[in-house]
Write a protein that holds these residues in place. Structure first.
Motif, PDB file in Angstrom:
ATOM      1  N   LEU A  23     -26.167 -44.529  85.106  1.00 49.94           N
ATOM      2  CA  LEU A  23     -26.639 -45.741  84.457  1.00 49.94           C
ATOM      3  C   LEU A  23     -25.944 -45.996  83.128  1.00 49.94           C
ATOM      4  CD1 LEU A  23     -30.471 -45.183  85.043  1.00 49.94           C
ATOM      5  CD2 LEU A  23     -28.872 -46.494  86.463  1.00 49.94           C
ATOM      6  N   ARG A  24     -25.613 -44.915  82.437  1.00 50.30           N
ATOM      7  CA  ARG A  24     -25.072 -45.058  81.075  1.00 50.30           C
ATOM      8  C   ARG A  24     -24.300 -43.800  80.730  1.00 50.30           C
ATOM      9  NH1 ARG A  24     -23.305 -46.987  76.740  1.00 50.30           N
ATOM     10  NH2 ARG A  24     -24.583 -47.688  74.977  1.00 50.30           N
ATOM     11  N   ALA A  25     -23.207 -43.960  80.001  1.00 51.78           N
ATOM     12  CA  ALA A  25     -22.468 -42.831  79.453  1.00 51.78           C
ATOM     13  C   ALA A  25     -21.922 -43.254  78.101  1.00 51.78           C
ATOM     14  CB  ALA A  25     -21.339 -42.402  80.378  1.00 51.78           C
ATOM     15  N   LYS A  26     -21.945 -42.344  77.147  1.00 45.94           N
ATOM     16  CA  LYS A  26     -21.447 -42.664  75.814  1.00 45.94           C
ATOM     17  C   LYS A  26     -21.141 -41.360  75.088  1.00 45.94           C
ATOM     18  CE  LYS A  26     -26.280 -43.238  74.367  1.00 45.94           C
ATOM     19  NZ  LYS A  26     -27.274 -44.134  73.719  1.00 45.94           N
ATOM     20  N   GLY A  27     -20.150 -41.428  74.217  1.00 39.30           N
ATOM     21  CA  GLY A  27     -19.817 -40.230  73.467  1.00 39.30           C
ATOM     22  C   GLY A  27     -18.529 -40.390  72.688  1.00 39.30           C
ATOM     23  N   HIS A  28     -18.194 -39.339  71.965  1.00 35.35           N
ATOM     24  CA  HIS A  28     -16.976 -39.301  71.162  1.00 35.35           C
ATOM     25  C   HIS A  28     -16.003 -38.363  71.859  1.00 35.35           C
ATOM     26  CE1 HIS A  28     -19.078 -41.352  67.870  1.00 35.35           C
ATOM     27  NE2 HIS A  28     -20.102 -40.590  68.173  1.00 35.35           N
ATOM     28  N   VAL A  29     -14.816 -38.873  72.206  1.00 32.51           N
ATOM     29  CA  VAL A  29     -13.892 -38.110  73.037  1.00 32.51           C
ATOM     30  C   VAL A  29     -12.511 -38.051  72.396  1.00 32.51           C
ATOM     31  CG1 VAL A  29     -15.155 -38.874  75.095  1.00 32.51           C
ATOM     32  CG2 VAL A  29     -13.119 -40.113  74.394  1.00 32.51           C
ATOM     33  N   ARG A  30     -11.771 -37.007  72.781  1.00 32.61           N
ATOM     34  CA  ARG A  30     -10.363 -36.868  72.387  1.00 32.61           C
ATOM     35  C   ARG A  30      -9.571 -36.648  73.663  1.00 32.61           C
ATOM     36  NH1 ARG A  30      -7.916 -35.644  67.560  1.00 32.61           N
ATOM     37  NH2 ARG A  30      -9.874 -34.961  66.613  1.00 32.61           N
ATOM     38  N   LEU A  31      -8.707 -37.590  74.002  1.00 36.70           N
ATOM     39  CA  LEU A  31      -8.019 -37.600  75.279  1.00 36.70           C
ATOM     40  C   LEU A  31      -6.536 -37.259  75.136  1.00 36.70           C
ATOM     41  CD1 LEU A  31      -9.589 -40.902  76.636  1.00 36.70           C
ATOM     42  CD2 LEU A  31     -10.360 -38.568  77.083  1.00 36.70           C
ATOM     43  N   ILE A  32      -5.954 -36.930  76.268  1.00 28.51           N
ATOM     44  CA  ILE A  32      -4.511 -36.682  76.334  1.00 28.51           C
ATOM     45  C   ILE A  32      -3.791 -38.018  76.501  1.00 28.51           C
ATOM     46  CG2 ILE A  32      -2.647 -35.665  77.693  1.00 28.51           C
ATOM     47  CD1 ILE A  32      -4.143 -33.608  76.151  1.00 28.51           C
ATOM     48  N   GLY A  33      -2.786 -38.269  75.670  1.00 22.96           N
ATOM     49  CA  GLY A  33      -2.045 -39.518  75.734  1.00 22.96           C
ATOM     50  C   GLY A  33      -0.878 -39.457  76.699  1.00 22.96           C
ATOM     51  N   PRO A  34      -0.098 -40.536  76.779  1.00 24.49           N
ATOM     52  CA  PRO A  34       1.054 -40.600  77.696  1.00 24.49           C
ATOM     53  C   PRO A  34       2.080 -39.495  77.453  1.00 24.49           C
ATOM     54  CG  PRO A  34       0.518 -42.781  76.842  1.00 24.49           C
ATOM     55  CD  PRO A  34      -0.303 -41.807  76.061  1.00 24.49           C
ATOM     56  N   GLU A  35       2.200 -39.073  76.197  1.00 28.27           N
ATOM     57  CA  GLU A  35       3.177 -38.035  75.866  1.00 28.27           C
ATOM     58  C   GLU A  35       2.563 -36.641  75.890  1.00 28.27           C
ATOM     59  OE1 GLU A  35       6.274 -38.886  75.594  1.00 28.27           O
ATOM     60  OE2 GLU A  35       5.717 -41.006  75.835  1.00 28.27           O
ATOM     61  N   HIS A  36       1.373 -36.535  76.520  1.00 30.32           N
ATOM     62  CA  HIS A  36       0.672 -35.258  76.682  1.00 30.32           C
ATOM     63  C   HIS A  36       0.210 -34.655  75.354  1.00 30.32           C
ATOM     64  CE1 HIS A  36       1.818 -35.367  80.882  1.00 30.32           C
ATOM     65  NE2 HIS A  36       3.080 -35.561  80.521  1.00 30.32           N
ATOM     66  N   GLY A  37       0.080 -35.484  74.341  1.00 30.12           N
ATOM     67  CA  GLY A  37      -0.482 -35.027  73.086  1.00 30.12           C
ATOM     68  C   GLY A  37      -1.899 -35.563  72.926  1.00 30.12           C
ATOM     69  N   LEU A  38      -2.695 -34.875  72.136  1.00 29.93           N
ATOM     70  CA  LEU A  38      -4.081 -35.305  71.928  1.00 29.93           C
ATOM     71  C   LEU A  38      -4.126 -36.565  71.080  1.00 29.93           C
ATOM     72  CD1 LEU A  38      -5.948 -31.925  71.333  1.00 29.93           C
ATOM     73  CD2 LEU A  38      -6.169 -33.451  73.285  1.00 29.93           C
ATOM     74  N   GLN A  39      -4.904 -37.544  71.513  1.00 31.63           N
ATOM     75  CA  GLN A  39      -5.073 -38.792  70.780  1.00 31.63           C
ATOM     76  C   GLN A  39      -6.180 -38.654  69.736  1.00 31.63           C
ATOM     77  OE1 GLN A  39      -5.933 -41.408  74.115  1.00 31.63           O
ATOM     78  NE2 GLN A  39      -3.813 -42.104  74.180  1.00 31.63           N
ATOM     79  N   PRO A  40      -6.265 -39.599  68.794  1.00 32.99           N
ATOM     80  CA  PRO A  40      -7.386 -39.584  67.847  1.00 32.99           C
ATOM     81  C   PRO A  40      -8.715 -39.741  68.588  1.00 32.99           C
ATOM     82  CG  PRO A  40      -5.643 -41.048  67.094  1.00 32.99           C
ATOM     83  CD  PRO A  40      -5.288 -40.651  68.493  1.00 32.99           C
ATOM     84  N   VAL A  41      -9.791 -39.314  67.943  1.00 27.89           N
ATOM     85  CA  VAL A  41     -11.122 -39.408  68.540  1.00 27.89           C
ATOM     86  C   VAL A  41     -11.476 -40.873  68.778  1.00 27.89           C
ATOM     87  CG1 VAL A  41     -13.582 -38.958  68.188  1.00 27.89           C
ATOM     88  CG2 VAL A  41     -11.886 -37.264  67.489  1.00 27.89           C
ATOM     89  N   GLN A  42     -12.069 -41.148  69.926  1.00 32.35           N
ATOM     90  CA  GLN A  42     -12.514 -42.491  70.258  1.00 32.35           C
ATOM     91  C   GLN A  42     -13.968 -42.470  70.715  1.00 32.35           C
ATOM     92  OE1 GLN A  42      -9.580 -45.112  72.427  1.00 32.35           O
ATOM     93  NE2 GLN A  42      -8.592 -43.155  72.817  1.00 32.35           N
ATOM     94  N   LEU A  43     -14.655 -43.569  70.469  1.00 33.78           N
ATOM     95  CA  LEU A  43     -16.000 -43.768  70.993  1.00 33.78           C
ATOM     96  C   LEU A  43     -15.865 -44.474  72.337  1.00 33.78           C
ATOM     97  CD1 LEU A  43     -19.151 -43.963  70.761  1.00 33.78           C
ATOM     98  CD2 LEU A  43     -18.778 -46.157  69.604  1.00 33.78           C
TER      99      LEU A  43
END
Length: 347
Positions: free
Chosen positions: A285-305
């Motif tokens: 029904l719902r999902a939410k959180g603060h995440v840090r994902l792998i970008g196109p260059e396989h490096g960690l991206q800044p935290v996103q909501l």
């Protein structure tokens, strides 16, 4: 003097926190000291952090349960903590599966009734999904009854995301709402943007430097929308619920908190995360959180909501400093299965 309390109700992902953000901004512009009680089903706070990050508000948080049932005994303590800060108004944002009538009744009990007064109850509806709730949640009669009470107990009903549906659907929503609430005002909007003046009419700082000058700067609201809450349930209804109270506002909804591995070498992409949301179909029904994902260059991206609601996903920058996490809220979620499949994404 009793402190006015405004209850913000509405199902998961309808736009309650967005409305609260604008209320806090408007309160600050009026010189009001606003207090906030934020209730969330999950064990980790998401919306409370958003409020603090964007407005600097002091938020009293009630996590891991619903304040109208499992966390009901904690409401007086939380309100007491807020009242100690001498607020001019208190906002209570409920979980999406809470019964606002239970909170309204709790405010009328001593000792709270000696210190606070229910000023207004607002329910926010998701125009894209509200008409399907009865059929979608038919297996959870407690939840269906609660959603009807969210309609019946409102002094103001905000049909949010109205720009995403056809006019005919808005007419059908109004017709459905009127089955449970015959006289409260209905406002159609997007991003929960409404005229806030009627909601805040008559509320002034307790100790303004120049009360007369302050009043002269506030917008004239005309006849206030608020109706009295003396001895009758807010929002007179055309259809009265006859079912016996089962002691809770839902039975099959649960929240599961998933964390990201601490290793910087492990991660997933935004596409993988979105696919994971979709994997659970109508049970999520719902999902939410603060995440840090792998970008196109396989490096960690800044935290996103990240926010998932009504099968829509949104992303925005976040300054959350802790370990990334996501809260999943759904019907009949199997925590062991969910956790195992989440872990497999990082294998």
């Amino acid at each position: 003097m009793k402190i006015p309390v405004m209850i913000l109700s509405g199902f998961l992902g309808s736009g309650k926190t967005t409305l609260l953000l604008t209320l806090l901004q408007e309160s600050k512009a009026r010189g009001l000291n606003a207090g906030v009680v934020m209730n969330e089903l999950g064990k980790r706070d998401v919306d409370g952090y958003i409020l603090q990050e964007q407005t600097g508000a002091n938020v009293e948080k009630l996590l891991d349960g619903c304040v109208c049932c499992s966390r009901k005994e904690d409401l007086p303590r939380s309100l007491g903590a807020v009242l100690a800060r001498r607020p001019d108004i208190i906002y209570i944002e409920l979980t999406g599966v809470a019964d606002p009538e239970e909170i309204a009744l709790a405010l009328q009990e001593q000792p709270l009734s000696e210190r606070v007064n229910l000023h207004y109850t607002v329910t926010v509806l998701d125009a894209e999904n509200v008409l399907e709730y009865n059929s979608r949640f038919s297996s959870d009669k407690q939840l269906v009854r609660t959603l009807r009470k969210q309609l019946a107990g409102a002094d103001l009903l905000i049909v949010n995301k109205s720009d995403l549906v056809e006019p005919e659907r808005l007419w059908r929503i109004e017709k459905t709402v009127r089955k449970y609430n015959t006289d409260s005002e209905i406002v159609f909007t997007h991003y929960s943007e409404i005229n806030l003046a009627p909601l805040l009419a008559g509320i002034y700082p307790q100790e303004p430097r120049n009360a007369a000058a302050l009043r002269s700067t506030l917008p004239v609201s005309g006849v206030p929308l608020k109706r009295m809450h003396s001895g009758q349930t807010p929002g007179a209804t055309a259809v009265q619920e006859r079912e016996a109270d089962s002691g809770g506002s839902y039975s099959q909804v649960s929240a599961v908190t998933l964390t990201f591995p601490q290793s910087a070498e492990q991660g997933i992409s935004g596409e993988q995360l979105e696919a994971f949301f979709q994997q659970w179909g109508s049970s999520l029904l719902r999902a939410k959180g603060h995440v840090r994902l792998i970008g196109p260059e396989h490096g960690l991206q800044p935290v996103q909501l990240v926010q998932f609601a009504g099968n829509r996903i949104s992303w925005e920058a976040s300054r959350y400093p802790g370990q990334p996490y996501i809260v999943f809220i759904g019907l009949g979620l199997d925590e062991q299965q969910l956790t195992a499949q989440w872990s497999s994404l990082f294998g």
